[in-house]
Design a protein around this motif. Structure first.
Motif, PDB file in Angstrom:
ATOM      1  N   ARG A   6      41.302   8.173  28.923  1.00 59.91           N
ATOM      2  CA  ARG A   6      42.554   8.305  29.637  1.00 59.91           C
ATOM      3  C   ARG A   6      42.346   7.873  30.881  1.00 59.91           C
ATOM      4  O   ARG A   6      41.353   7.488  31.665  1.00 59.91           O
ATOM      5  N   ASP A   7      43.632   7.493  31.672  1.00 60.02           N
ATOM      6  CA  ASP A   7      43.773   6.886  33.017  1.00 60.02           C
ATOM      7  C   ASP A   7      43.261   7.713  33.984  1.00 60.02           C
ATOM      8  O   ASP A   7      43.012   7.432  35.264  1.00 60.02           O
ATOM      9  N   TYR A   8      43.129   9.251  33.645  1.00 56.40           N
ATOM     10  CA  TYR A   8      42.791  10.139  34.771  1.00 56.40           C
ATOM     11  C   TYR A   8      42.211  11.362  34.214  1.00 56.40           C
ATOM     12  O   TYR A   8      42.344  11.679  32.925  1.00 56.40           O
ATOM     13  N   GLN A   9      41.388  12.233  34.693  1.00 60.41           N
ATOM     14  CA  GLN A   9      40.926  13.350  34.118  1.00 60.41           C
ATOM     15  C   GLN A   9      41.964  14.473  34.337  1.00 60.41           C
ATOM     16  O   GLN A   9      42.096  14.782  35.395  1.00 60.41           O
ATOM     17  N   TYR A  10      42.310  15.186  33.126  1.00 58.45           N
ATOM     18  CA  TYR A  10      43.366  16.181  33.386  1.00 58.45           C
ATOM     19  C   TYR A  10      42.764  17.491  33.136  1.00 58.45           C
ATOM     20  O   TYR A  10      43.139  18.142  34.350  1.00 58.45           O
ATOM     21  N   TYR A  11      41.769  17.655  32.606  1.00 58.50           N
ATOM     22  CA  TYR A  11      41.447  18.952  32.506  1.00 58.50           C
ATOM     23  C   TYR A  11      39.991  18.823  33.150  1.00 58.50           C
ATOM     24  O   TYR A  11      39.319  18.014  33.238  1.00 58.50           O
ATOM     25  N   PRO A  12      39.603  20.365  33.272  1.00 54.34           N
ATOM     26  CA  PRO A  12      38.075  20.468  34.084  1.00 54.34           C
ATOM     27  C   PRO A  12      36.919  19.911  33.099  1.00 54.34           C
ATOM     28  O   PRO A  12      37.172  20.019  31.865  1.00 54.34           O
ATOM     29  N   ARG A  13      36.172  19.415  33.634  1.00 56.18           N
ATOM     30  CA  ARG A  13      34.762  18.868  32.935  1.00 56.18           C
ATOM     31  C   ARG A  13      34.039  19.927  32.470  1.00 56.18           C
ATOM     32  O   ARG A  13      33.476  19.758  31.464  1.00 56.18           O
ATOM     33  N   HIS A  14      33.884  20.899  33.090  1.00 55.82           N
ATOM     34  CA  HIS A  14      33.105  22.015  32.809  1.00 55.82           C
ATOM     35  C   HIS A  14      34.239  23.233  32.796  1.00 55.82           C
ATOM     36  O   HIS A  14      34.658  23.845  34.044  1.00 55.82           O
ATOM     37  N   TRP A  15      34.567  24.045  31.917  1.00 55.01           N
ATOM     38  CA  TRP A  15      35.412  25.132  31.533  1.00 55.01           C
ATOM     39  C   TRP A  15      34.473  26.507  32.175  1.00 55.01           C
ATOM     40  O   TRP A  15      33.413  26.649  31.768  1.00 55.01           O
ATOM     41  N   ARG A  16      35.262  27.391  32.983  1.00 52.86           N
ATOM     42  CA  ARG A  16      34.846  28.589  33.495  1.00 52.86           C
ATOM     43  C   ARG A  16      36.006  29.472  33.295  1.00 52.86           C
ATOM     44  O   ARG A  16      37.195  29.034  33.097  1.00 52.86           O
ATOM     45  N   GLU A  17      35.692  30.662  33.501  1.00 49.29           N
ATOM     46  CA  GLU A  17      36.747  31.836  33.630  1.00 49.29           C
ATOM     47  C   GLU A  17      37.369  31.746  35.016  1.00 49.29           C
ATOM     48  O   GLU A  17      36.938  31.414  35.904  1.00 49.29           O
ATOM     49  N   PRO A  18      38.734  32.085  34.867  1.00 52.31           N
ATOM     50  CA  PRO A  18      39.502  32.716  33.937  1.00 52.31           C
ATOM     51  C   PRO A  18      40.404  31.649  33.120  1.00 52.31           C
ATOM     52  O   PRO A  18      40.949  31.904  32.209  1.00 52.31           O
ATOM     53  N   TYR A  19      40.041  30.422  33.409  1.00 52.37           N
ATOM     54  CA  TYR A  19      40.738  29.419  32.843  1.00 52.37           C
ATOM     55  C   TYR A  19      40.548  29.229  31.262  1.00 52.37           C
ATOM     56  O   TYR A  19      41.490  28.685  30.468  1.00 52.37           O
ATOM     57  N   LEU A  20      39.182  29.322  30.933  1.00 53.57           N
ATOM     58  CA  LEU A  20      38.938  29.060  29.755  1.00 53.57           C
ATOM     59  C   LEU A  20      39.516  29.949  28.834  1.00 53.57           C
ATOM     60  O   LEU A  20      40.195  29.612  27.558  1.00 53.57           O
ATOM     61  N   VAL A  37      46.412  30.709  24.497  1.00 52.32           N
ATOM     62  CA  VAL A  37      47.650  30.137  24.285  1.00 52.32           C
ATOM     63  C   VAL A  37      47.297  28.924  22.884  1.00 52.32           C
ATOM     64  O   VAL A  37      48.337  28.934  22.297  1.00 52.32           O
ATOM     65  N   GLY A  38      46.152  28.533  22.966  1.00 51.98           N
ATOM     66  CA  GLY A  38      45.906  27.664  21.783  1.00 51.98           C
ATOM     67  C   GLY A  38      45.986  28.323  20.526  1.00 51.98           C
ATOM     68  O   GLY A  38      46.561  27.947  19.446  1.00 51.98           O
TER      69      GLY A  38
END
Length: 226
Positions: free
Chosen positions: A77-91, A97-98
């Protein structure tokens, strides 16, 4: 046609993953983009660029994207959209939703073929008659990307004003080489995302997805901390 007020447009905006084939008048597309271009940008830079694809051109683009998806060829990708390392509460939010979407779409956990097919629907713009592809000049900085987000939201809200629906799609960024070849996007522009535009199909199960939002107490503070 009744136009929604801004509160109704914001409350009813959602990511639609199944569209009716009904064409969107060119005048409506132009009006949506013209009003969205009133979005703010630092020093009035206006960093957004848009390619509109419809009809046979969109069909050819979708066919090429499907071929790349089925071949498993992913362009960095042309840029990094998501975090490289997921953590709470985002994970947890991402997982919920998935799985909520997959449950509605009939994709069972571990069914990789069904998951592949569901993801492939992105490349048909979920059946929408209009596809939008957004790019930005690579030499612009983070502030312009913030401005771009306001433009994208403005596009989606303006579409609601016309009674239309949208789905912003980062999936296209995995095959931006295909987009470049078919839409004439030069190397000096980064692909931000795509977007489906049209009327929601009320019979599409995935359109029953209702995403949750955190309460204000999770992210708002009034005044100094006690």
């Amino acid at each position: 046609m009744r136009r929604m007020d801004v509160f109704e447009a914001m409350a009813t905006r959602r990511s639609v993953r199944g569209f009716l084939p009904d064409p969107v008048p060119r005048a409506a597309i132009v009006s949506i983009l013209e009003i969205a271009a009133r979005a703010p940008s630092g020093s009035n830079v206006q960093p957004w660029k848009v390619r509109v694809t419809e009809g046979d051109e969109k069909a050819r683009l979708s066919a090429a994207l499907h071929a790349a998806h089925d071949a498993g060829t992913v362009t960095p990708r042309d840029y990094q959209y998501y975090p490289r390392h997921w953590r709470e509460p985002y994970l947890s939010r991402r997982r919920k939703v998935g799985w909520d979407l997959y449950a509605l779409a009939g994709v069972a956990k571990g069914d990789h073929a069904a998951g592949h097919a569901q993801r492939a629907r992105n490349f048909d713009f979920f059946g929408a008659p209009v596809g939008l592809v957004f790019t930005i000049d690579r030499d612009l900085e983070q502030g312009s990307w913030l401005d771009y987000g306001m433009f994208l939201q403005s596009v989606m809200l303006a579409a609601r004003g016309f009674g239309l629906d949208t789905c912003p799609q980062a999936a296209f960024c995995d095959h931006h080489d295909v987009l470049r070849a078919h839409l004439g996007i030069p190397a000096e522009e980064a692909v931000v995302c795509g977007m489906a535009l049209g009327r929601a199909d009320p019979g599409e199960p995935a359109n029953r997805l209702a995403t949750e939002r955190a309460p204000l107490s999770d992210f708002v503070r009034f005044g100094p901390e006690a």
